[in-house]
Write a protein that holds these residues in place. Structure first.
Motif, short mmCIF file in Angstrom:
data_model
loop_
_atom_site.label_atom_id
_atom_site.label_comp_id
_atom_site.label_asym_id
_atom_site.label_seq_id
_atom_site.Cartn_x
_atom_site.Cartn_y
_atom_site.Cartn_z
N UNK A 13 0.82 -1.21 0.00
CA UNK A 13 0.00 0.00 0.00
C UNK A 13 0.86 1.26 0.00
N UNK A 14 1.98 1.21 0.70
CA UNK A 14 2.79 2.43 0.78
C UNK A 14 3.37 2.83 -0.58
N UNK A 15 3.50 1.85 -1.49
CA UNK A 15 4.02 2.19 -2.83
C UNK A 15 3.01 3.06 -3.58
N UNK A 16 1.71 2.77 -3.40
CA UNK A 16 0.69 3.59 -4.06
C UNK A 16 0.62 4.97 -3.44
N UNK A 17 0.97 5.06 -2.15
CA UNK A 17 0.89 6.34 -1.45
C UNK A 17 2.06 7.26 -1.82
N UNK A 18 3.09 6.71 -2.43
CA UNK A 18 4.25 7.52 -2.84
C UNK A 18 3.79 8.65 -3.77
N UNK A 19 4.11 9.91 -3.40
CA UNK A 19 3.63 11.04 -4.21
C UNK A 19 4.10 11.02 -5.67
#
Ligand code: HEC
Ligand code: HEC
Length: 159
Positions: A130-136
């Motif tokens: 999920x954190x990869x999608x949150x990367x700006x």
């Protein structure tokens, strides 16, 4: 003039190259070879490889370019016809290779987003935290290049 032997060895070489890339890298898609498609469909985002959607999806998308995901991407009629023909000729349901993107696509389904096809969802849900999608720098699932730097060449290997 090209001799018959030359023709045969070219064909053999092509088969060899295809075979080699199929065994070395599992996820290679032919780069777009039509300059009109690359230019017009690569103006706002990377030009997506036609092998990732079925023929009927490209036909539907190309018939509605005036409202293309909220943007006006319309083109004149000859250009629209030219691009449609290329996309349809190279769609997911024309070859065994692109056929991966037909997996799980039921007959009644006409996906307009590659990122909503069962194969894409399967490849990304399991593997992408999920954190990869949150990367700006990602911004959108459709921003393939953010995570696959060689995506515009059809190369989705992540190493
Ligand atoms: C005027 C800008 C513009 C042009 C020109 C354009 N697009 Fe798009 N396209 C968009 C936008 C905006 C989205 C939505 C992107 C997102 O969700 O991040 C999109 C999304 C897409 C998607 C879905 C991506 C996904 O989520 O899987 C496909 C497929 C697509 N475009 C194909 C095309 C094709 C084929 C052409 C050429 C005929 C084209 N686009 C030209 C703006 C454009
Ligand atoms: C947030 C990062 C991210 C974005 C954005 C992204 N991907 Fe991926 N993708 C991955 C990761 C991570 C994998 C799994 C690792 C791998 O197998 O390469 C993957 C796997 C894949 C695979 C399978 C690769 C294989 O070797 O099995 C394909 C094909 C693919 N992505 C296509 C796309 C396309 C087309 C887009 C844009 C519409 C896209 N991806 C957008 C991160 C991303």
């Amino acid at each position: 003039m090209m001799s018959r032997t030359t023709t045969i060895s070219l064909a053999a070489l092509t088969m060899f190259l295809l075979g080699a890339s199929a065994s070395v890298a599992d996820e290679r898609y032919s780069p777009i070879t039509d300059s009109t498609v690359s230019k017009e469909c690569g103006a706002c985002h990377m030009a997506f490889q036609p092998q990732m959607l079925p023929k009927r999806s490209w036909e539907k998308m190309m018939a509605g370019l005036n409202d293309h995901f909220g943007e006006d991407a319309s083109l004149d009629k000859p250009m629209t016809q030219h691009i449609t023909a290329y996309l349809v000729a190279n769609a997911a349901d024309t070859s065994w290779w692109g056929g991966k993107f037909m997996r799980g696509v039921k007959d009644h389904m006409v996906p307009l987003r590659i990122t909503e096809t069962p194969h894409w969802v399967h490849e990304h849900n399991d593997e992408v935290p999920a954190r990869a999608w949150a990367n700006p720098k990602v911004k959108s699932k459709a921003n393939c290049l953010a995570c696959h730097p060689r995506a515009n060449r059809g190369d989705y290997d992540d190493d």
